[in-house]
Every structure is written in C-alpha cells, then in structure tokens.
Design an enzyme around this catalytic site. Sequence first.
Site, PDB file in Angstrom:
ATOM      1  N   GLY A 379      29.472  72.753  57.817  1.00 22.25           N
ATOM      2  CA  GLY A 379      28.695  73.970  57.984  1.00 22.25           C
ATOM      3  C   GLY A 379      29.425  75.158  57.410  1.00 22.25           C
ATOM      4  O   GLY A 379      30.569  75.041  56.988  1.00 22.25           O
ATOM      5  N   GLY A 382      33.021  80.015  60.089  1.00 18.37           N
ATOM      6  CA  GLY A 382      32.818  80.852  61.272  1.00 18.37           C
ATOM      7  C   GLY A 382      31.727  80.402  62.202  1.00 18.37           C
ATOM      8  O   GLY A 382      31.275  81.163  63.042  1.00 18.37           O
ATOM      9  N   GLY A 384      32.152  77.814  64.230  1.00 22.40           N
ATOM     10  CA  GLY A 384      32.768  77.168  65.383  1.00 22.40           C
ATOM     11  C   GLY A 384      33.194  75.733  65.162  1.00 22.40           C
ATOM     12  O   GLY A 384      33.411  74.998  66.121  1.00 22.40           O
ATOM     13  N   LYS A 385      33.359  75.311  63.913  1.00 24.96           N
ATOM     14  CA  LYS A 385      33.752  73.920  63.651  1.00 24.96           C
ATOM     15  C   LYS A 385      35.158  73.662  64.201  1.00 24.96           C
ATOM     16  O   LYS A 385      35.378  72.711  64.953  1.00 24.96           O
ATOM     17  CB  LYS A 385      33.730  73.636  62.143  1.00 24.96           C
ATOM     18  CG  LYS A 385      32.372  73.835  61.512  1.00 24.96           C
ATOM     19  CD  LYS A 385      32.371  73.468  60.048  1.00 24.96           C
ATOM     20  CE  LYS A 385      33.267  74.337  59.191  1.00 24.96           C
ATOM     21  NZ  LYS A 385      32.824  75.723  59.037  1.00 24.96           N
ATOM     22  N   SER A 760      15.749  74.228  43.688  1.00 25.36           N
ATOM     23  CA  SER A 760      14.916  74.926  44.662  1.00 25.36           C
ATOM     24  C   SER A 760      14.518  76.331  44.237  1.00 25.36           C
ATOM     25  O   SER A 760      13.751  76.996  44.913  1.00 25.36           O
ATOM     26  CB  SER A 760      15.600  74.961  46.022  1.00 25.36           C
ATOM     27  OG  SER A 760      16.678  75.846  45.979  1.00 25.36           O
ATOM     28  N   LYS A 803      18.167  78.724  55.034  1.00 24.75           N
ATOM     29  CA  LYS A 803      17.430  79.679  54.205  1.00 24.75           C
ATOM     30  C   LYS A 803      16.567  80.599  55.073  1.00 24.75           C
ATOM     31  O   LYS A 803      16.505  81.803  54.854  1.00 24.75           O
ATOM     32  CB  LYS A 803      16.555  78.921  53.211  1.00 24.75           C
ATOM     33  CG  LYS A 803      17.373  78.250  52.105  1.00 24.75           C
ATOM     34  CD  LYS A 803      16.503  77.401  51.215  1.00 24.75           C
ATOM     35  CE  LYS A 803      17.337  76.769  50.101  1.00 24.75           C
ATOM     36  NZ  LYS A 803      16.547  75.825  49.306  1.00 24.75           N
TER      37      LYS A 803
HETATM   38  P1  ADP Z   1      34.880  77.492  61.481  1.00 25.06           P
HETATM   39  O1  ADP Z   1      35.914  76.510  61.803  1.00 25.06           O
HETATM   40  O2  ADP Z   1      33.495  76.913  61.529  1.00 25.06           O
HETATM   41  O3  ADP Z   1      35.080  78.254  60.233  1.00 25.06           O
HETATM   42  P2  ADP Z   1      35.823  78.800  63.830  1.00 25.06           P
HETATM   43  O4  ADP Z   1      35.821  77.619  64.729  1.00 25.06           O
HETATM   44  O5  ADP Z   1      37.131  79.277  63.324  1.00 25.06           O
HETATM   45  O6  ADP Z   1      34.830  78.584  62.638  1.00 25.06           O
HETATM   46  O7  ADP Z   1      35.073  79.976  64.590  1.00 25.06           O
HETATM   47  C1  ADP Z   1      35.317  81.341  64.364  1.00 25.06           C
HETATM   48  C2  ADP Z   1      35.277  82.096  65.669  1.00 25.06           C
HETATM   49  O8  ADP Z   1      33.965  82.128  66.203  1.00 25.06           O
HETATM   50  C3  ADP Z   1      36.136  81.470  66.728  1.00 25.06           C
HETATM   51  O9  ADP Z   1      36.799  82.498  67.405  1.00 25.06           O
HETATM   52  C4  ADP Z   1      35.168  80.757  67.626  1.00 25.06           C
HETATM   53  O10 ADP Z   1      35.638  80.685  68.933  1.00 25.06           O
HETATM   54  C5  ADP Z   1      33.939  81.640  67.529  1.00 25.06           C
HETATM   55  N1  ADP Z   1      32.703  80.881  67.712  1.00 25.06           N
HETATM   56  C6  ADP Z   1      31.993  80.252  66.762  1.00 25.06           C
HETATM   57  N2  ADP Z   1      30.898  79.658  67.262  1.00 25.06           N
HETATM   58  C7  ADP Z   1      30.904  79.916  68.573  1.00 25.06           C
HETATM   59  C8  ADP Z   1      30.021  79.577  69.658  1.00 25.06           C
HETATM   60  N3  ADP Z   1      28.905  78.850  69.467  1.00 25.06           N
HETATM   61  N4  ADP Z   1      30.340  80.009  70.873  1.00 25.06           N
HETATM   62  C9  ADP Z   1      31.451  80.735  71.068  1.00 25.06           C
HETATM   63  N5  ADP Z   1      32.305  81.110  70.123  1.00 25.06           N
HETATM   64  C10 ADP Z   1      32.056  80.707  68.873  1.00 25.06           C
END
Ligand code: ADP
Length: 875
Positions: A379, A382, A384-385, A760, A803
């Site tokens: 994905g 940012g 939350g992965k 697309s 999208k």
């Molecule tokens: P990714 O790895 O997808 O690039 P991150 O895991 O580093 O993203 O997430 C970035 C920030 O956003 C982190 O501080 C994370 O805790 C927060 N975050 C992202 N999604 C959520 C969610 N669904 N609920 C709470 N915090 C989230």
Amino acid sequence: ESQKSGLSAAVDLKMGLPHVTIPKKLPLIVVADGVLLPGSTIRIPVTTVKNINLVRSRLTSGSKLASTIIGIVTKEPGKESKVNALHEIGTAGVVIQVTGTNWPRPSYSLLVTGLCRFRLQSIIQEHPYPVAIVTQLDDIKDITDENDEQPTELVSEFKEAAQKLINLLDISVPAVAKLKDLVERVPSRQLADVVAALVRATLPERLQVLDAIDVATRLRVTLPLLLRHIQRLKDVREAGSEEGNKENRIVHISRGGRNLLPDPDSLDDSENEVAELEEKIKATNMPEEVHKAAVKELGRLKRMAQHMPDYSMTRNYLDLIVELPWSITVKETCNIRKAREDLDADHYGLQKVKRRVLEYLAVRQLRGDLKGPILCFVGPPGVGKTSIAKSIATTLGRPYCRMSLGGVSDQHDIRGHRRTYIGAMPGRVIQALRNVKVKNPVMLLDEIDKLGTGIHGDPGAALLEVLDPEQNSTFTDTYLNLPFDLSQVLFVATANSLSTIATPLLDRMEVIHVPGYTQEEKVMIGQLHLLPKQLQEHGLSSDILDMSKESIATIIGEYTREAGVRTLERKIGAVCRAIAVQVAEKRRDHEDEAKTSEEMITEAEDRDRRTEQHADETREIELRQEVGEVPQQSGINLSKLREHMDLPVIVDPKLIYDILGPPIFQSGLAGRVSVPGVAVGLAWTPVGGEVMVVEASRTVGDSGLTLTGQLGSVMQESAKIAMSWVRQHAFLLQLDKDFMKDEEIHMHFPAGAINKDGPSAGVTILTVLVSLLSNRCVRSDVAMTGEITLNGVVLPVGGIKEKLLAAHRAGLTTVVIPAANKKDLEDIPNSVLNEIEVVLVNTVEEVLQAAFDDFTDILGENDDGVPAKPLPSKL
Ligand code: ADP
C-alpha cells in the site's frame, strides 16, 4: 578495494637513508603513546579524526614521494587536557605503507621509518590536520661516507653492551642478525637511536632519548636502558619459569623492532581483549561447529600483534560470533483474543487487514510451525504497514527488527562479503539478528519492491534463500561463513507496489493490500492516535492543547495530499511544537517572577537528579501528582501555568494558519479545467490514487499527435486508439473530414518527470481530444478512469478505491468509471459514496455524456433537423 593503498616509497629500509633535507613545513601525526626514533621503523595506528584527515589527503590519494614525508610528534605525557600539549621535538619520517579499513569505523595504520629530529617552531594550521614550521635538528647523511670520527670511549662502551645483548639473543632470528649488522656498521650518532628503539623503555625514557640532540648525551641516556634490558633478559633466563614465558614474548615482540609496543600496558590491553573474548566464547551457547571455528580464530588472534590490520579483522569477526544469538529465543505468546485487542488498540479502521492478520496468526498457531507464507503488506506510504508489523511483534511477545531493502542492489548486502575483503561486513540479515539479540524476532523486510538488481548478483535470489523454509535453517552468510538457523525468524514484508516484485519472491508471500484512508478515517486516526502520540512526544497533554476534529480536518484538507497519514502526523507534530514553545516561555516567565523552592522542584529535569536529601520534596510532588495537580509526564505545573495563560490552548483553524502558514493545497482544479482541451483523469500510483489534469492544445504543424510527460508505450497506444475513434466519428462530432490537416495536437500529462503507463487514461485522453476539437469545456467536477477499445467500449481498470479516494480528496463530485468495476464499489466507505456520484459507463459515448453538460450540442443535428440522440451502446 580503495581502502587499501599500499604505498612503498623507494627508500632503502636498511638504514641507507637518502641524503635529504626535510621540508620546512611538515604535516603532523600526533601520537599519544609512542616515539619514533630516527633509523627505526614503527607502526602507528591512526584513529583520531585529524590523523585520519592527514592520511586521506596526503597519503591515500595520488601521493607524490614528497608527500609521504610527515612529522611524528608525541603528546606531552600528563598534559592531555591542554591544547597544543605537544612534545617540542619530533621526528620526520617517511611513510612506507598504509593499510586500513573503513569498517566498523575508519582506522588506518602507517608504517613509518624515522629520518631525523626536528624542533617545532610554530603550528600554522590546525584543520583538517595540523601543519607545523620545523627546524631540522640532525642531518641525514649517507652512512657509507661516515666513520671519519674516532670512536670515543663512550661509543666503545655502548657497542660492547649492545654486543652483549646480541649474544643473549638467538642469532638465528633474522631481526637479531640485522641488529648485529647494524651495531657493527651504524655510525655512532645513530647507534643510540637504533638501540633505544629496540630495548624496552617507557614513554618518558624514549622522549628523553629523542630530546638528546647531542650524540654523546644520547649515548649516555640510552646506555642505562640497554643495560637494564640486558639485566632483565638475564633474570628471565635464570627464572626460566612461567613468568619467563611472558617476558620472552615481550622480548620477542621487541626484537621484531617494528611494533609500537614498547610499554607493557598496551600489551596487556590486547591480552585482556583476548581473555575477554575467550570468556565470552565459553559463556556463549553456540553450536559445536561454530564453537570449533571460534576457538580456531581465537588461536590465530593470540598469535597476532595488536596493530596488524588482521588483528582487528579477526577480532571483529570473533565479536560477531559471540554476539550472535545462536541459541537465544524468547517464548512466544500467541493468543488470538489478545492479538485482536492489540491490533485494535493501535490501529483505527483497517478492518479487512486486521481480519487477515488474525486469520494468519490463527492458522499459524493451529499448525504450530512457521512454514507458512510470508505476510506482505502492500500500500501507499503512511497507511500503517510498518505499524501493523510492529503490533504483530508485540502481540507475539517477540522482539521486532527492521531491514530496509530500499536501494539494495548487491547480493552481498544480504549475504555479506567474504572476510578476506578489506572492509568486509556481514549481510543485513545477520547484522539485524546481531542487534536484536534473539533468534526468533519478527523481522520486517521493508520496501521489498525497491530491491534492485546491480552488477553484483541478484539480491532477490539471496533473499529467496533467506525466506525459503527448506533452505533457511542453514543460511550461510559469506562473511560469517558458518550456518545460522533462520527458520525461527518470522518475516513480514512491506511494499508500495506489487509490479516490481520478482515472481518467485511474490510466490512466497501472502499479499495483504492496505489501501489509503478516507478523510473521515484520517480525522479519526488523527484524533485517536496521532494527536495523543504527538502530545506525549512534546511533553504536552490534552489539558494544555486541545485540537478539535474540525481543526484536524482543516490540516488534512489544506496541508496534506496523501493516501496515508504521515504528513498529517508531521503537521500535528509541528502544531504541538509551536504550542510547546509557548508553554515553555510562559513557564520561564513565571519561574523568574517567583522562585520559591516549591516551584523549583516542579522542574521535571531536576527530578531525575534529585538526591536523598531532597526526598521530602520529592514526596511532596508525588503527593500532588496523586491528587492530579501535577501532570505526571509533562512535568508542568498546570495550576501555576494557568495564572499566566489560558489553558487548554484551543487549536482552531485560525491558529493553524498562524502556525503552519498559508494552506499548501487548495482545490485549484476548477480554475484549470475552465478551458477547452482539459480533463481530469484518475491514476493509480504506488503512493496512492492521484488526480491528473490532462491538457491538450492545437497548433499549426504536421506531426499529428504529440504526447509529453514520460509516457509508457501502453499509454501512447491509448492515445492512438482515442485519436482513431475521434477520426472515425468525425462526422458525428461535427468535425471537418480533414480536421487534422496542417494541424498538430499536443497533449501533456503533468508531473512530467514521473514515468506513467497503463491503459486507464484512455477515457481521459479521448475526452480531452473531443473537448479540444469541439471547443467545449469539460465539467470541472468530473474525474474519470477507464480503458478504451477502438470500437469505443470502456473496459475495467484497477485501483478503483485509491482513485475514488483521490477524487474525493480533491473535492470532485462526479467520477466516471467502467461499469465492469461496479464490484469494487463495495470496498468504498459510505462516507465517500455519499459525496460522490459514481457514473458507471460501458461506452465512450456515455463517458462523453457525463463529461460535458451539453453533449447533445456537440453531436449537432441530423440532416432532418432532429437533435441527434446519444449514440446507441455498442456493447
Ligand atoms: P507505512 O509503513 O505504511 O509507510 P507507518 O506504519 O510508518 O506507515 O505509519 C505512519 C504513521 O501513521 C505511524 O505513526 C502509524 O502509527 C500511523 N498510522 C497509520 N495508520 C494508522 C491507523 N489505522 N491507526 C492508527 N495509526 C495509524
């Protein structure tokens, strides 16, 4: 490898020093615990910044012979604290070899032969390395034209003693034979230096020899040292016991005459180190095979001199072996209910993802082994992965470690370099395990889609070996050269896009898509997770700063354009910082006003340092914390602060403008779409959905259709298909038959530096063409996506959720998508669907009808004066 540059100046080492005068200006190497005497050769470890600077700029880069002459000065013993505490007399020397490594930290070692003494006049430069003006003290002559002076009594006595020493030593050792030769041939003025460099002496004693510029004095100073050494040797001979062995070794090392190991302390250092390693090897529970290898290496280490480059390499290797968690595991706690609670507590929304993770954990628990596929979260940034991966680790009670694969294009990065390379290191897997200190961590393979392929083998293949349950129990890192069992590591991967992941790797993984968030979800995440986290990080609390949902929505709408929440988190952080500064200033004010002891003790910083005698005061604070007067974390006295500022500080949109500056994003789309030949397309990118304003213009020319914006071949073909459709329907669109004659159309896709491809954009391109040629504007609130065929059929495309979210973010209210994508709408939150009208289309005509307010006008009238109906569907 560039780290090693063997320099060997054309200087005959056998005392046949060239007849030279040294330069007036000399760069200096400052040594802490050694003295170079003319005529002797020592090895100098180079570890300080200035010394490293000197080596790099004078010696390792294209050096001339002249630049290999440097000054060696000793730090004045006992004057470490003072700057410039250098011994006044130093030795000019010629560097005959540089060896070194850049890992784990840069460290070189120089082999230097002393030429002559000098006196420091002044230091004319300190950075990047010191340079001094010097006066040469003794002269360098060829020894062969010497011997005119008569040997004095002192010289004879000295030579006699030296002879005695030689007799005590084993003449079959080459160094001793050389010494014998030297004593016989060397002119008396160099004799003392040569001997002083060989016998055991302390630093001050050696400095004394250095300071003795007059030859007679020098001999007089050195003689007692020589005699003492002889006496010691004799004692050892007599004792001949345990103690003797140690002494013998020292003698042996001194005999080499090449090592800067005169004072016994440094020898003890290395012995301590070896003993320590030996202890650690004993204490570490490692497999039999590893233990054997470690003991063998230790044996080699014992036989090495500390300043040899090999020594530090072997020591680093042994350090790695003893630090690796060969048999350390943590007990896993897998409880699905707890896992659900943990995941829910840390993450808002993401229902589908959480469900998949729980299923995965449940299956794993039932099967009782790890040989399942590897989870891969895919994905935009940012979303939350990483954070989900961390939650998995927490839930399982395993430590978490991360291995970033972005930009890795060398298989050695994964597998390690052969130890014989200079600067060799273990691969990232082994390094990560060394840091995490257990054998069964959760290891995140971050950005697995960014793995490149370079000239040094395919890192993907190496990774496959790491991940393959059949092979990874005996993963052999090239540096370590011993198998390490990776089968208990729980691997989790993240990626932005699947398209760049090699198929064999993808086969190993179970892909879980983590799409972007809607505006509402972001507001909730901001309020429930990001704000509390940022408050805590800035030492604030909700009693001090109050940010409403509306304010968070303002930040999201006007300062961010992203699928995830990373910028949002940063912006909230910026607001917290600004408020923290205000609070800190006010606090200072009120403290300055009234400095009673009671207030002083509320200082959070002081609390740590407080000692026993303040126990009473500490107790007082604790009492006040219990009644809730003092917030525990922030260490801010709220009641006092309230007298000076209104609390909590309400962060409203106006304050946000003040802190964050004017809004960065405003939906400027409406303005841009107000001319013919412009339409809004929707694109999928690895970082989420994107709104793309496609523009076209007509000019005189004859090259037909020109496309710019780094388009891939699929996209160029889409444009050709669109063009053909327009030609085919020229009559209906009321265009001249040869409407393209002497004309050229230029179409541009913005963000011209980014490569784009995919089918697309078909409908968008077509709409732009029709708009341009019919001179009508496209509705400014419409965005579209879909592939087209020559016959005007609209085919389904991917990334519909991303999208739509992007269109929603940009404030567009109508989105045209292929009818076959209807199933994808299930994933879209209602909050978005309520605000967006989704038009499902099967044909190009339906697209155009949605895109233009007056499509029937474009079609004109039929011959019989009846307005044309929209074209029948061709499906
Ligand atoms: P990714 O790895 O997808 O690039 P991150 O895991 O580093 O993203 O997430 C970035 C920030 O956003 C982190 O501080 C994370 O805790 C927060 N975050 C992202 N999604 C959520 C969610 N669904 N609920 C709470 N915090 C989230």
